[in-house]
Write an enzyme that holds these catalytic residues in place. Structure first.
Site, mmCIF file in Angstrom:
data_model
loop_
_atom_site.group_PDB
_atom_site.id
_atom_site.type_symbol
_atom_site.label_atom_id
_atom_site.label_comp_id
_atom_site.label_asym_id
_atom_site.label_seq_id
_atom_site.Cartn_x
_atom_site.Cartn_y
_atom_site.Cartn_z
ATOM 1 C CB SER A 157 -0.900 0.002 1.241
ATOM 2 O OG SER A 157 -1.460 1.283 1.460
ATOM 3 C CE1 TYR A 163 -3.908 -2.633 5.752
ATOM 4 C CE2 TYR A 163 -3.328 -0.412 5.049
ATOM 5 C CZ TYR A 163 -3.697 -1.704 4.742
ATOM 6 O OH TYR A 163 -3.850 -2.081 3.430
#
Length: 273
Positions: A146, A171
């Site tokens: 990501s 995350y």
């Protein structure tokens, strides 16, 4: 799709029950690959395979596999099953990902849940599947990362962020760790090439974390699929964004940090390795 460029190849796609993982499995099968469809439970794997068949994939190209990545012992069992039945594995797509919960949550293994599902499981799979990946010759590992990894930092003193927890920070750290560890998943001389990719902001279960509108998951899968094709030239450890090699977070280039992460990861997976 009638293209059969991957007809002699076997691919394991983790987190293939929905979203980018499912779409990637569909595209790989469309190019002729035998696809090992991983999901958290047997029921979810069977349902994913049924939907793939409904989408036009031949049933004999699909194998369902189940493992809950919140339990490292199940990751190890999954790897053992693959090693037993597939002495050569051409592609490993580490796509499985979990959104960090609102409150710090540790697995039974003692790890923050998103760190374990998003990074440690991939780290463990790459280790345990090294033999079949090496045997395949020119195998690839594709880690679905990501762009958030660029905003992250590794909390070396408290990697599970028990003392000061933020779901976004947790995350992002998991994605930074995955991106940093990519090159290490394919040691020199192993015959493996490992890359990571930002598939773009897509409409998946992780979208609420970003608070924005996402593109269809199928678009993200195209970016992942492209890196699985033999015609796509890849360099070990490269990070792709928008179909081109892009800059990673600085930590991914720091030799000391990379060695520190490798040591930490081995410690955190413990006996499962």
């Amino acid at each position: 799709m009638s293209d059969a460029v991957l007809s002699a190849r076997t691919a394991l796609v983790t987190g293939a029950s929905s979203g980018i993982g499912w779409e990637t499995a569909r595209l790989l099968a469309g190019h002729g690959a035998t696809v090992l469809v991983h999901a958290r439970t047997t029921g979810e794997a069977e349902a994913a395979v049924a939907r793939l068949v409904d989408a036009g994939v031949r049933r004999d190209q699909l194998v369902e596999l189940a493992a809950d990545f919140t339990h490292l012992s199940e990751v190890a069992v999954l790897a053992g099953t693959v090693v037993k039945h597939y002495p050569a594995l051409d592609l490993l797509v580490n796509n499985a990902a979990a959104m960090a919960p609102e409150r710090c949550t540790l697995t039974d293994d003692g790890n923050e849940v998103s760190l374990q599902v998003n990074f440690l499981a991939a780290h463990l799979l790459a280790k345990l599947l090294r033999a079949p990946l090496s045997s395949a010759g020119d195998a690839r590992i594709v880690n679905v990362s990501s762009s958030l990894h660029r905003t992250a930092s590794m909390n070396w003193s408290d990697p599970h962020r028990v003392k000061k927890y933020s779901r976004v920070a947790a995350y992002a750290q998991s994605q930074l760790a995955l991106t940093m560890a990519t090159a290490d998943m394919a040691p020199a001389g192993s015959g493996i090439t490992a890359v990571s990719v930002n598939p773009g902001l897509c409409d998946t279960a992780l979208l609420p974390l970003y608070g924005r509108v996402g593109a269809p998951a199928a678009e993200g899968a195209v970016a992942v699929m492209r890196l699985c094709l033999p015609e796509t030239v890849v360099v070990n450890g490269a990070y792709f964004d928008g179909g081109v090699i892009a800059a990673t977070a600085p930590a991914a280039q720091e030799e000391r940090s990379l060695k520190r992460l490798a040591k930490l990861a081995d410690q955190l997976v413990g006996q499962a390795a």
